[in-house]
Design an enzyme around this catalytic site. Sequence first.
Site, PDB file in Angstrom:
ATOM      1  N   THR A   1      -7.508   5.462   5.159  1.00 47.44           N
ATOM      2  CA  THR A   1      -7.424   5.742   3.728  1.00 47.44           C
ATOM      3  C   THR A   1      -7.928   4.568   2.897  1.00 47.44           C
ATOM      4  O   THR A   1      -7.900   3.411   3.354  1.00 47.44           O
ATOM      5  CB  THR A   1      -5.940   6.025   3.378  1.00 47.44           C
ATOM      6  N   ASP A   2      -8.321   4.868   1.659  1.00 45.60           N
ATOM      7  CA  ASP A   2      -8.702   3.786   0.735  1.00 45.60           C
ATOM      8  C   ASP A   2      -7.477   3.020   0.229  1.00 45.60           C
ATOM      9  O   ASP A   2      -7.618   1.939  -0.350  1.00 45.60           O
ATOM     10  CB  ASP A   2      -9.519   4.336  -0.449  1.00 45.60           C
ATOM     11  N   GLU A   3      -6.273   3.571   0.451  1.00 51.75           N
ATOM     12  CA  GLU A   3      -5.074   2.912  -0.091  1.00 51.75           C
ATOM     13  C   GLU A   3      -4.808   1.558   0.565  1.00 51.75           C
ATOM     14  O   GLU A   3      -4.055   0.751   0.006  1.00 51.75           O
ATOM     15  CB  GLU A   3      -3.839   3.810   0.096  1.00 51.75           C
TER      16      GLU A   3
ATOM     17  N   TYR B   1       3.555   3.430   3.211  1.00 49.36           N
ATOM     18  CA  TYR B   1       2.496   4.268   3.813  1.00 49.36           C
ATOM     19  C   TYR B   1       1.219   3.459   4.025  1.00 49.36           C
ATOM     20  O   TYR B   1       0.687   3.403   5.139  1.00 49.36           O
ATOM     21  CB  TYR B   1       2.212   5.479   2.918  1.00 49.36           C
ATOM     22  N   SER B   2       0.725   2.819   2.946  1.00 47.56           N
ATOM     23  CA  SER B   2      -0.566   2.134   3.093  1.00 47.56           C
ATOM     24  C   SER B   2      -0.451   0.928   4.021  1.00 47.56           C
ATOM     25  O   SER B   2      -1.398   0.604   4.747  1.00 47.56           O
ATOM     26  CB  SER B   2      -1.153   1.753   1.730  1.00 47.56           C
TER      27      SER B   2
ATOM     28  N   LYS C   1      -0.735   2.311   7.479  1.00 52.19           N
ATOM     29  CA  LYS C   1      -2.132   2.672   7.792  1.00 52.19           C
ATOM     30  C   LYS C   1      -2.967   1.402   8.008  1.00 52.19           C
ATOM     31  O   LYS C   1      -3.814   1.346   8.902  1.00 52.19           O
ATOM     32  CB  LYS C   1      -2.735   3.523   6.673  1.00 52.19           C
TER      33      LYS C   1
ATOM     34  N   PRO D   1       7.636   4.044  -7.754  1.00 53.97           N
ATOM     35  CA  PRO D   1       7.746   2.584  -7.590  1.00 53.97           C
ATOM     36  C   PRO D   1       6.469   2.021  -6.952  1.00 53.97           C
ATOM     37  O   PRO D   1       5.946   2.593  -5.989  1.00 53.97           O
ATOM     38  CB  PRO D   1       8.927   2.413  -6.620  1.00 53.97           C
TER      39      PRO D   1
END
Length: 353
Positions: free
Chosen positions: A132-134, A158-159, A162, A288
């Site tokens: 992902t780009d995150e 999450y990021s 990843k 948040p």
Amino acid sequence: MILVTGGAGFIGSNFVLDWLDGTGEPLVNLDKLTYAGNPRTLERLAGDPRYTLVRGDIGDRTLVARLLAEHRPRAVVNFAAESHVDRSISGPDDFILTNVVGTFHLLEEVRRHHDQLAGDERDAFRFVHISTDEVYGSLGIDDPAFTERTQYAPNSPYSASKASSDHLVRAYHHTYGLPTLTSNCSNNYGPRQFPEKLVPLMIHNALAGKNLPVYGDGRNVRDWVFVGDHCDAIRAILAQGIPGETYNVGGNAERANIDVVHRICDLLAELAPGRDYRSLVTFVKDRPGHDRRYAIDGSKIAAELSWRPRESFESGLRKTVEWYLANQDWVASVTSGAYKNWISRNYSARSAA
Ligand code: NAD
Ligand code: DAU
């Protein structure tokens, strides 16, 4: 044949359907069938001898080793992940278990498998990791878009999970010579997305006459890519990408959330008239750590693999709204408790065709 993980989820299921329609090459789909993975999405493949669904975890090394030995795939395409940022904030555990530890176990078994290959089979083998780009963090409104050289700065559990998996994939190439390829893609939208993410949630709530919750001031920006275009990019990366490389994938479609929501309301007003959808928009407490802006510089994949998105945001969003209007039974089935009962009836054994 190829082994796909997480192929019963949103992007994975679109990839599986496009793959079998387009190439005809057999495919095994290893999926844990969490709340986000729905074998009903792939119902039309029932009885197709080219398709096998195996219910299981990418972290189950015995199972992964068996599948690799049995099917001898020429590639593994790893979609399997926990993917929803809000869920990672309220409960990060599964994100670490699947995205970090699961990817590690998968990589270990793929590495063992690759080590045993020889000749053309070894040369042709690929591991494609869908990211992902995150992982790049948040951009200011005037910052240049993310390139493949942008420093990682993940901001959510999450990021961060990843990003960890991306680093492991990179290390397995650098240290062990595993032929890995990573895609870092922006926000996908399109058919078969679970109605927890912005686009399908807004369609789902609007049709039910419920509030449309927009976080904060609604001015956070995402770069939207139609899921079919992303799947096309993954096929290009698998076919022509250079092992060890990463490729950014985007839709050239930066939009503020509130504009996306208003556009959905206007499409619904045209395609399913009878309600003032825009009046349902409700600004709510912000997420948040909410990243302000993502934007993809897609010049590398355009120059090296001749890939560009085909769908504009306007055409892709119209197709998406039309799909949801025509597939309300799918939405009902994935959001109902009946789905979980169906899973336990049909998939109590680990493996099913
Ligand atoms: P999704 O949540 O819709 O689907 C994930 C799938 O993985 C589900 O079928 C689930 O059952 C399966 N899964 C979860 N844990 C598993 C495990 N331990 N073992 C096997 N299967 C497991 O996700 P998505 O939106 O389709 O995203 C797919 C991939 O693409 C993810 O890696 C995500 O990080 C990445 N990605 C998503 C987007 C997006 O906008 N949705 C954008 C860029 C990258
Ligand atoms: O950028 C790629 C990422 O895009 C993927 O890696 C993730 O798997 C995917 O979920 C997505 O992450 P986002 O957090 O950007 O997607 P989400 O659909 O959850 O939210 C999109 C934007 O809309 C974000 O700024 C938060 C906002 N939002 C979301 C929801 C669910 C709202 O304002 N209201 C909502 O109810």
